[in-house]
Motif scaffolding. Sequence first.
Motif, PDB file in Angstrom:
ATOM      1  N   THR A   1       0.790  -1.197   0.260  1.00  0.00           N
ATOM      2  CA  THR A   1       0.081  -0.078  -0.075  1.00  0.00           C
ATOM      3  C   THR A   1       0.758   1.209  -0.089  1.00  0.00           C
ATOM      4  O   THR A   1       0.368   2.273  -0.290  1.00  0.00           O
TER       5      THR A   1
ATOM      6  N   SER B   1       4.635 -10.141  11.974  1.00  0.00           N
ATOM      7  CA  SER B   1       4.527  -9.047  12.540  1.00  0.00           C
ATOM      8  C   SER B   1       5.353  -8.878  13.774  1.00  0.00           C
ATOM      9  O   SER B   1       5.490  -7.865  14.380  1.00  0.00           O
TER      10      SER B   1
ATOM     11  N   LEU C   1       3.591  -1.949   3.714  1.00  0.00           N
ATOM     12  CA  LEU C   1       2.242  -1.883   4.324  1.00  0.00           C
ATOM     13  C   LEU C   1       2.031  -0.479   5.278  1.00  0.00           C
ATOM     14  O   LEU C   1       1.107  -0.029   5.694  1.00  0.00           O
TER      15      LEU C   1
ATOM     16  N   ASP D   1       0.891   1.199  10.559  1.00  0.00           N
ATOM     17  CA  ASP D   1      -0.343   0.813  11.257  1.00  0.00           C
ATOM     18  C   ASP D   1      -0.068  -0.636  11.462  1.00  0.00           C
ATOM     19  O   ASP D   1      -0.724  -1.484  10.319  1.00  0.00           O
TER      20      ASP D   1
ATOM     21  N   ASN E   1      -2.038  -2.863  12.855  1.00  0.00           N
ATOM     22  CA  ASN E   1      -3.226  -3.123  12.401  1.00  0.00           C
ATOM     23  C   ASN E   1      -3.508  -3.930  11.138  1.00  0.00           C
ATOM     24  O   ASN E   1      -4.227  -4.942  10.839  1.00  0.00           O
ATOM     25  N   THR E   2      -3.065  -3.042  10.198  1.00  0.00           N
ATOM     26  CA  THR E   2      -3.003  -3.786   8.788  1.00  0.00           C
ATOM     27  C   THR E   2      -2.242  -4.858   8.688  1.00  0.00           C
ATOM     28  O   THR E   2      -2.392  -5.799   7.711  1.00  0.00           O
ATOM     29  N   TRP E   3      -0.970  -5.137   9.294  1.00  0.00           N
ATOM     30  CA  TRP E   3      -0.277  -6.159   9.489  1.00  0.00           C
ATOM     31  C   TRP E   3      -1.064  -7.650   9.759  1.00  0.00           C
ATOM     32  O   TRP E   3      -0.507  -8.791   9.030  1.00  0.00           O
TER      33      TRP E   3
ATOM     34  N   ASN F   1      -3.633  -9.033   8.497  1.00  0.00           N
ATOM     35  CA  ASN F   1      -4.164  -9.678   7.595  1.00  0.00           C
ATOM     36  C   ASN F   1      -3.132 -10.683   6.882  1.00  0.00           C
ATOM     37  O   ASN F   1      -3.569 -11.364   6.156  1.00  0.00           O
TER      38      ASN F   1
END
Length: 281
Positions: free
Chosen positions: A111, A179, A192, A195, A197-199, A201
């Motif tokens: 991203t 992570s 990524l 953040d 929290n996106t890891w 996934n």
Amino acid sequence: MEMELKDEKKVFGGRQLRFEHESDVLNCTMQFSVFLPPQAEQGDVPTVYWLSGLTCTDENFSSKAGAQRVAAELGLALVIPDTSPRGEEVPDDADGAYDFGKGAGFYVNATEEPWRTHYQMYDYIVKELPDLVEANLPLTDERAISGHSMGGHGALVIGLRNAQRYASISAFSPIVHPSQVPWGKKAFTGYLGTDENTWRNYDATCLLEELAGQDLPPILIDQGDADQFLDEHLRTDYFRTANKDAGAGAQIRMQPGYDHSYYFIATFIEEHLRFHASNLR
């Protein structure tokens, strides 16, 4: 969807092939390897997708693992993608590091700039490559997925997130909790962002915790206890705990004396292919 045959070798009655194609997902030219067993001459066959590890291309597994003999016996195709986008237009790590950039796509959809234009390996493995090979080769839509190290991470994440697409999942020496380890933290921060929290996934241990109680494909993991990366980067113990807490039933086998090399993969690849064949039938 077109793909160009670049090389062909006969092996164990089947064909070892290498193709090139233009990837719309990765915005570059990609190569991948395929083994077609002799049964593919009579009809469509199921496929095991193999995801390789850091620094590898699509050729490492096909030349080192010795998988074709058993795949030919079982009537399994092997589809082996590259580990990252390639080409002069594709950005690479500025310092030429082995664990980020080319050869280290980590099977995520990036991203962050400048990576997101090309580093969409998750979508490439889940959608574009299967659509391509199943449209052009004698393959059914029955799939299993396996991999080694970074590719083991990819196989677990993709298999868990797409349980309806894969009959079974296996991994050798996987990065099970990226992570929380240096390899994963570096890659995820770059691709990524910060953040965390996106890891989640793309973290197999986190996914297994979140999927507790759901129907999952059978999972087989082999890990050598003499692996030089085990304690710092792989951390099988995290996944073992999550597997127990989630009641997921994954087979996690510690193999005494084995390291991180292709000698380890070659030793146990027959058992993994038979595991997948039993779930693909």
